[in-house]
Design a protein around this motif. Sequence first.
Motif, PDB file in Angstrom:
ATOM      1  N   ALA A 121       0.838  -1.207   0.000  1.00 35.55           N
ATOM      2  CA  ALA A 121       0.000   0.000   0.000  1.00 35.55           C
ATOM      3  C   ALA A 121       0.872   1.257   0.000  1.00 35.55           C
ATOM      4  N   GLN A 122       1.905   1.267   0.833  1.00 36.34           N
ATOM      5  CA  GLN A 122       2.817   2.419   0.875  1.00 36.34           C
ATOM      6  C   GLN A 122       3.499   2.634  -0.470  1.00 36.34           C
ATOM      7  N   THR A 123       3.937   1.532  -1.069  1.00 36.42           N
ATOM      8  CA  THR A 123       4.637   1.611  -2.349  1.00 36.42           C
ATOM      9  C   THR A 123       3.711   2.169  -3.425  1.00 36.42           C
ATOM     10  N   CYS A 124       2.497   1.661  -3.488  1.00 40.71           N
ATOM     11  CA  CYS A 124       1.542   2.145  -4.490  1.00 40.71           C
ATOM     12  C   CYS A 124       1.230   3.627  -4.292  1.00 40.71           C
ATOM     13  N   MET A 125       1.124   4.055  -3.052  1.00 41.19           N
ATOM     14  CA  MET A 125       0.885   5.488  -2.789  1.00 41.19           C
ATOM     15  C   MET A 125       2.042   6.322  -3.319  1.00 41.19           C
ATOM     16  N   SER A 137      -3.380   5.367  -6.183  1.00 43.83           N
ATOM     17  CA  SER A 137      -4.187   5.336  -4.960  1.00 43.83           C
ATOM     18  C   SER A 137      -5.208   4.198  -4.961  1.00 43.83           C
ATOM     19  N   ALA A 143      -3.279   1.202  -3.897  1.00 47.19           N
ATOM     20  CA  ALA A 143      -2.913   1.403  -2.494  1.00 47.19           C
ATOM     21  C   ALA A 143      -4.097   1.081  -1.586  1.00 47.19           C
ATOM     22  N   HIS A 145      -4.642  -2.724  -1.409  1.00 47.49           N
ATOM     23  CA  HIS A 145      -3.678  -3.397  -0.526  1.00 47.49           C
ATOM     24  C   HIS A 145      -3.961  -3.079   0.944  1.00 47.49           C
TER      25      HIS A 145
END
Length: 120
Positions: free
Chosen positions: A90-94, A99, A102, A105
């Motif tokens: 999630a952090q990586t996608c953000m 979004s 993110a 996840h």
Amino acid sequence: RLGRGAVASYKKALQLLGGNDWERCVLLQQLGAASLRVGLCEEALGWLKECSELCRRAAGHPRDVKLFQGSFSTQQTRLEFASMVEKFLAQTCMKLGDSVAAQAHASEARQLQQQLSGDA
């Protein structure tokens, strides 16, 4: 600078690793997290996705496996480990500006957390 050295070391260890699925999962998670910390977000995404997929297939729990000939241990169950990986995803996608992924996840991480009471 140390962060990029850690990434390089984890990559080399991954090439040399002949161990079990949980050892590979742990190494992929560490490589993904280190890559994320130094801003290699695309690489982090790949490592973490591979980790997540392998985590689904690995038998048992990481806490029950002798990792790296006993030089590393964790008290995490499968669900705890998987939830942590989803949070990193999630952090990586953000950071990559995705979004929607993110949120997906983050939702998966919450669902895994909710299942923890039955994870033994």
